[in-house]
Write a protein that holds these residues in place. Structure first.
Motif: not given
Lengths: 145, 381
Positions: B293-318
């Motif tokens: 539950e912690f690892g998938t909590q919306p704030d943490l997972s969205s922030a990590l995904a944005v950082l991994l993607a290099g920005g919000v615009e690449h969040i889905e494909e990367r």
């Protein structure tokens, strides 16, 4: 001039580390038996690096499979290793996705392997010392594949 | 007359009381029931705790006779007071690598003030800065659990196991520094601390309220710190500048020591008392659920995904595919460490292994091979 595909190259890196232990003091002492495995040429290169304290006390060639005697080993194709060393030469140190930590994170080109999860964790515990050792390539005369 | 031998000491006539009439005890000078003349030899790096773990000083008893702060190896009064320790068996606190880990920790300390090139921070796109600040908010919140938890138990540990307490003291320092460095990073680039959600607190409470130290260690060192270790490793992919990279790299080294202690402590605990295994499984059954539950909590997972993607615009494909690949690695490492600790979690866990791309049948002690094929970008889509 030594090449990254030669044992002598790693002996020169070790000599560099041993000549400047003060550069490693801020990172602290190390106890790690690390293997490097470079595949993809006629004869693969396998090197054992023994780190002790603030130095690299042994650099020796490993037989095929000999890397299993190490705490952990980094394994990848020669091209990937060459790109990493080229990056070090150009920038003076590994940058971006060319650090050993980056490369092994995805593990698709160079991977971290061990027979024991604790051996693999040693790589994370001493990671910055290993990186600084490899970054020494920038100070060698030349390092081309 | 020069005193040159023990024989000389024994033959000395010494006063039995002070001029004020207070009694004097000369046992320390002639007749202490402890080893004398050990003289450990310093190694190339100095005099380590391994060097002085010699003779009776290095003998770690399974169940020490005393429950006091008297130093191991000294001549201890039979009537020394009981300090109320409840962790009095070696397997309850010890790990075979703990002395080396203590020395390593002391040698590899760093400073968040001095060793991070704060001056190299640069203005970042707003979404990246926000995401980094959110990640730092979570990290600065959860890192202190790894100070509070050992602190909660240390004063209950028999002082005979001194090196274990010393190592845990280094962990407390390490985690204070992590909390400090992530707090600094949140503020240092013109951002700040962002949201703190209940999910983090639930996880921390689960760890803090574990019934035994060994259960707590399994939850903290194996599960929690193993996860954070892998987050720090991801620093290579999520750090927008060399400043964050340095923070994550140095923190990673610390975290790996804590995980190494926990892995070997759990192993020792099970070897010392096989019944403990069931207790640990029970704790991890619950811990893994809270942790998922912690690892998938919306704030943490969205922030990590944005950082991994290099920005919000690449969040889905990367961002999300990268996150999925990292999750496989995180839980692969966790399950392998459990196995090394003597715990077979792969057949018991309720973690969604299929979703994580982990095949039970492919499990090896080194790890679990991902079942899903990767794309050309090396990611699981």
């Amino acid at each position: 001039m030594a090449y990254v595909t030669e044992l002598r190259y790693y002996q020169e890196l070790a000599a560099l580390m041993n000549a400047h232990p003060e550069d490693y003091e801020v990172l602290g002492e190390v106890d790690l038996n690390l293997g490097l495995v470079m595949t993809g040429q006629a004869a693969d290169l396998r090197v054992k690096l023994q780190f002790e304290g603030l130095g690299c006390t042994e650099v020796s060639a490993l037989e095929e499979g000999g890397e299993h005697s190490c705490d952990c080993w980094l394994e990848g194709d020669l091209e990937a290793w060459g790109e990493m060393f080229d990056d070090i030469l150009v920038n003076g140190m590994a940058t971006g996705r060319k650090t050993v930590n980056s490369l092994t994170l995805l593990g698709d080109r160079i991977d971290i392997r061990a027979n024991d999860p604790l051996g693999k964790d040693l790589f994370f515990r001493f990671n910055q010392t290993v990186q600084q050792f490899l970054d020494g390539a920038a100070e060698l005369e030349q390092s081309v594949v | 007359m020069a005193i040159t031998s023990d024989e000389d000491l024994r033959s000395l006539e010494l006063p039995s009381e002070t001029p004020m009439g207070q009694p004097l005890d000369w046992a320390w000078l002639r007749g202490a029931r402890s080893e004398w003349g050990m003289k450990p030899v310093p190694g190339p790096r100095g005099l380590t705790m391994m060097d002085i773990a010699t003779g009776s000083y290095g003998e770690i008893e399974e169940e020490p006779q005393f429950r006091s702060m008297a130093p191991r190896g000294s001549d201890i009064d039979e009537n020394t007071p009981d300090m109320g320790y409840i962790l009095n068996h070696k397997s309850q606190v010890w790990a075979d690598n703990v002395i080396e880990l203590y020395e390593e920790a002391v040698a590899r300390q760093w400073s968040s003030t001095r060793d991070i090139p704060w001056g190299d921070l640069r203005e970042l796109p707003s979404d990246i800065e926000h995401a980094m600040c959110q990640l730092c908010t979570v990290l600065t919140e959860i890192e202190m659990i790894a100070t509070d938890l050992p602190a909660k138990w240390m004063w209950r540990m028999n002082h005979h196991f001194l090196e274990a307490k010393m190592f845990l003291s280094t962990q407390i320092m390490d985690e204070a520094r992590h909390s400090d460095v992530f707090r600094k990073r949140a503020l240092a680039n013109g951002g700040g601390l962002l949201v703190s959600r209940a999910g983090s607190e639930s996880l921390l409470r689960t760890i803090l309220e574990a019934k035994t130290y060994t259960q707590a260690s399994a939850l903290l060192h194996l599960l929690g710190e193993g996860f954070i270790l892998d987050i720090f490793r991801q620093g290579e992919l999520i750090a927008p500048t060399p400043v964050e990279k340095k923070i994550f790299r140095l923190s990673m080294q610390d975290e790996a020591r804590h995980v190494a202690y926990g892995t070997m402590h759990i192993r020792q605990a099970i070897a010392g008392d096989p019944d403990v295994e069931a207790e640990i499984h029970e704790a991890l059954d619950h811990g893994e659920k809270v942790f998922a539950e912690f690892g998938t909590q919306p704030d943490l997972s969205s922030a990590l995904a944005v950082l991994l993607a290099g920005g919000v615009e690449h969040i889905e494909e990367r961002g999300f595919p990268m996150q999925s690949t990292m999750a496989t690695k995180i839980f692969t490492s966790y399950l392998a460490r459990c196995e090394r600790a003597g715990l077979n979690r792969i057949d018991r866990t309720s973690l969604p292994l299929d979703l994580l791309g982990i095949d039970r049948d492919q499990f090896t002690r080194e790890g679990v091979r991902p079942t899903k094929e990767r794309g050309e970008d090396g990611l699981r889509h």
